[in-house]
Design a protein around this motif. Sequence first.
Motif, PDB file in Angstrom:
ATOM      1  N   THR A   1       2.707   4.726  -5.083  1.00  0.00           N
ATOM      2  CA  THR A   1       3.712   5.719  -5.426  1.00  0.00           C
ATOM      3  C   THR A   1       3.372   7.053  -4.778  1.00  0.00           C
ATOM      4  OG1 THR A   1       2.573   6.454  -7.404  1.00  0.00           O
ATOM      5  CG2 THR A   1       4.097   4.600  -7.645  1.00  0.00           C
ATOM      6  N   ALA A   2       4.331   7.943  -4.742  1.00  0.00           N
ATOM      7  CA  ALA A   2       4.106   9.257  -4.156  1.00  0.00           C
ATOM      8  C   ALA A   2       3.227  10.131  -5.045  1.00  0.00           C
ATOM      9  CB  ALA A   2       5.440   9.948  -3.919  1.00  0.00           C
ATOM     10  N   MET A   3       3.049   9.729  -6.279  1.00  0.00           N
ATOM     11  CA  MET A   3       2.284  10.543  -7.217  1.00  0.00           C
ATOM     12  C   MET A   3       0.791  10.217  -7.217  1.00  0.00           C
ATOM     13  SD  MET A   3       4.587  12.459  -8.276  1.00  0.00           S
ATOM     14  CE  MET A   3       3.706  13.336  -9.516  1.00  0.00           C
ATOM     15  N   GLN A   4       0.361   9.333  -6.367  1.00  0.00           N
ATOM     16  CA  GLN A   4      -1.056   8.991  -6.349  1.00  0.00           C
ATOM     17  C   GLN A   4      -1.577   9.044  -4.924  1.00  0.00           C
ATOM     18  OE1 GLN A   4      -0.974   5.133  -8.094  1.00  0.00           O
ATOM     19  NE2 GLN A   4      -0.634   4.079  -6.190  1.00  0.00           N
ATOM     20  N   SER A   5      -2.831   9.384  -4.774  1.00  0.00           N
ATOM     21  CA  SER A   5      -3.412   9.456  -3.448  1.00  0.00           C
ATOM     22  C   SER A   5      -4.217   8.200  -3.129  1.00  0.00           C
ATOM     23  CB  SER A   5      -4.323  10.686  -3.332  1.00  0.00           C
ATOM     24  OG  SER A   5      -5.362  10.596  -4.284  1.00  0.00           O
ATOM     25  N   GLY A   6      -4.613   7.462  -4.132  1.00  0.00           N
ATOM     26  CA  GLY A   6      -5.378   6.246  -3.914  1.00  0.00           C
ATOM     27  C   GLY A   6      -4.480   5.033  -3.809  1.00  0.00           C
ATOM     28  N   LYS A   7      -5.063   3.876  -3.867  1.00  0.00           N
ATOM     29  CA  LYS A   7      -4.306   2.635  -3.751  1.00  0.00           C
ATOM     30  C   LYS A   7      -4.331   1.849  -5.056  1.00  0.00           C
ATOM     31  CE  LYS A   7      -4.763   2.171   1.168  1.00  0.00           C
ATOM     32  NZ  LYS A   7      -4.929   1.283   2.282  1.00  0.00           N
ATOM     33  N   ALA A   8      -4.325   2.553  -6.168  1.00  0.00           N
ATOM     34  CA  ALA A   8      -4.285   1.886  -7.461  1.00  0.00           C
ATOM     35  C   ALA A   8      -2.927   1.232  -7.660  1.00  0.00           C
ATOM     36  CB  ALA A   8      -4.542   2.895  -8.571  1.00  0.00           C
ATOM     37  N   LYS A   9      -2.902   0.176  -8.425  1.00  0.00           N
ATOM     38  CA  LYS A   9      -1.683  -0.578  -8.728  1.00  0.00           C
ATOM     39  C   LYS A   9      -1.034  -1.151  -7.469  1.00  0.00           C
ATOM     40  CE  LYS A   9      -0.722   1.984 -12.921  1.00  0.00           C
ATOM     41  NZ  LYS A   9       0.211   2.801 -13.656  1.00  0.00           N
ATOM     42  N   THR A  10      -1.826  -1.440  -6.471  1.00  0.00           N
ATOM     43  CA  THR A  10      -1.358  -2.132  -5.273  1.00  0.00           C
ATOM     44  C   THR A  10      -2.303  -3.292  -5.014  1.00  0.00           C
ATOM     45  OG1 THR A  10      -2.659  -0.744  -3.791  1.00  0.00           O
ATOM     46  CG2 THR A  10      -0.417  -0.016  -4.247  1.00  0.00           C
ATOM     47  N   GLY A  11      -2.024  -4.067  -4.014  1.00  0.00           N
ATOM     48  CA  GLY A  11      -2.914  -5.166  -3.668  1.00  0.00           C
ATOM     49  C   GLY A  11      -2.534  -6.475  -4.321  1.00  0.00           C
ATOM     50  N   PHE A  12      -1.392  -6.535  -4.978  1.00  0.00           N
ATOM     51  CA  PHE A  12      -0.928  -7.796  -5.544  1.00  0.00           C
ATOM     52  C   PHE A  12       0.486  -8.032  -5.038  1.00  0.00           C
ATOM     53  CE2 PHE A  12      -0.109  -4.381  -8.521  1.00  0.00           C
ATOM     54  CZ  PHE A  12       1.222  -4.548  -8.842  1.00  0.00           C
ATOM     55  N   TRP A  13       1.035  -9.179  -5.320  1.00  0.00           N
ATOM     56  CA  TRP A  13       2.359  -9.566  -4.830  1.00  0.00           C
ATOM     57  C   TRP A  13       3.275  -9.836  -6.015  1.00  0.00           C
ATOM     58  CZ3 TRP A  13       3.809  -9.825   0.328  1.00  0.00           C
ATOM     59  CH2 TRP A  13       2.782  -9.551   1.235  1.00  0.00           C
ATOM     60  N   ILE A  14       4.542  -9.512  -5.866  1.00  0.00           N
ATOM     61  CA  ILE A  14       5.538  -9.683  -6.921  1.00  0.00           C
ATOM     62  C   ILE A  14       6.631 -10.623  -6.436  1.00  0.00           C
ATOM     63  CG2 ILE A  14       7.340  -8.515  -8.253  1.00  0.00           C
ATOM     64  CD1 ILE A  14       5.571  -6.097  -8.372  1.00  0.00           C
ATOM     65  N   LEU A  15       7.006 -11.565  -7.289  1.00  0.00           N
ATOM     66  CA  LEU A  15       8.167 -12.412  -7.059  1.00  0.00           C
ATOM     67  C   LEU A  15       9.249 -11.908  -7.999  1.00  0.00           C
ATOM     68  CD1 LEU A  15       8.383 -16.110  -6.401  1.00  0.00           C
ATOM     69  CD2 LEU A  15       9.788 -15.214  -8.230  1.00  0.00           C
TER      70      LEU A  15
END
Length: 101
Positions: free
Chosen positions: A11-25
């Motif tokens: 998201t634009a509100m974070q500078s790190g890569k938290a809550k990423t790295g997974f896949w959604i169906l």
Amino acid sequence: MLARIYSPSKTAMQSGKAKTGFWILEFDRATARTIDPLMGYTSSADPLAQVKLKFPTREDAVAYAEKHGIAYRVIEPKQPKRRAVSYSDNFKYDRKAPWTH
């Protein structure tokens, strides 16, 4: 019924890569949303519009869709364009943009 398989971007509100790295169906909408005339809420008659399944890898999400006979499309994540920028570049003699002050 068509499903999308994607990896969410940060998201634009974070500078790190938290809550990423997974896949959604996620299923595409089969019917359009309607507006309730009394309250003004939007609703849908499609129960699959609320379903989001999370998987650790892309291969797991594709295997799940193929096992259950779900038509799917994979949306590959876009890699950010990184460029090296340093503070001292603002004061270079051969700067492309002229000084504004």
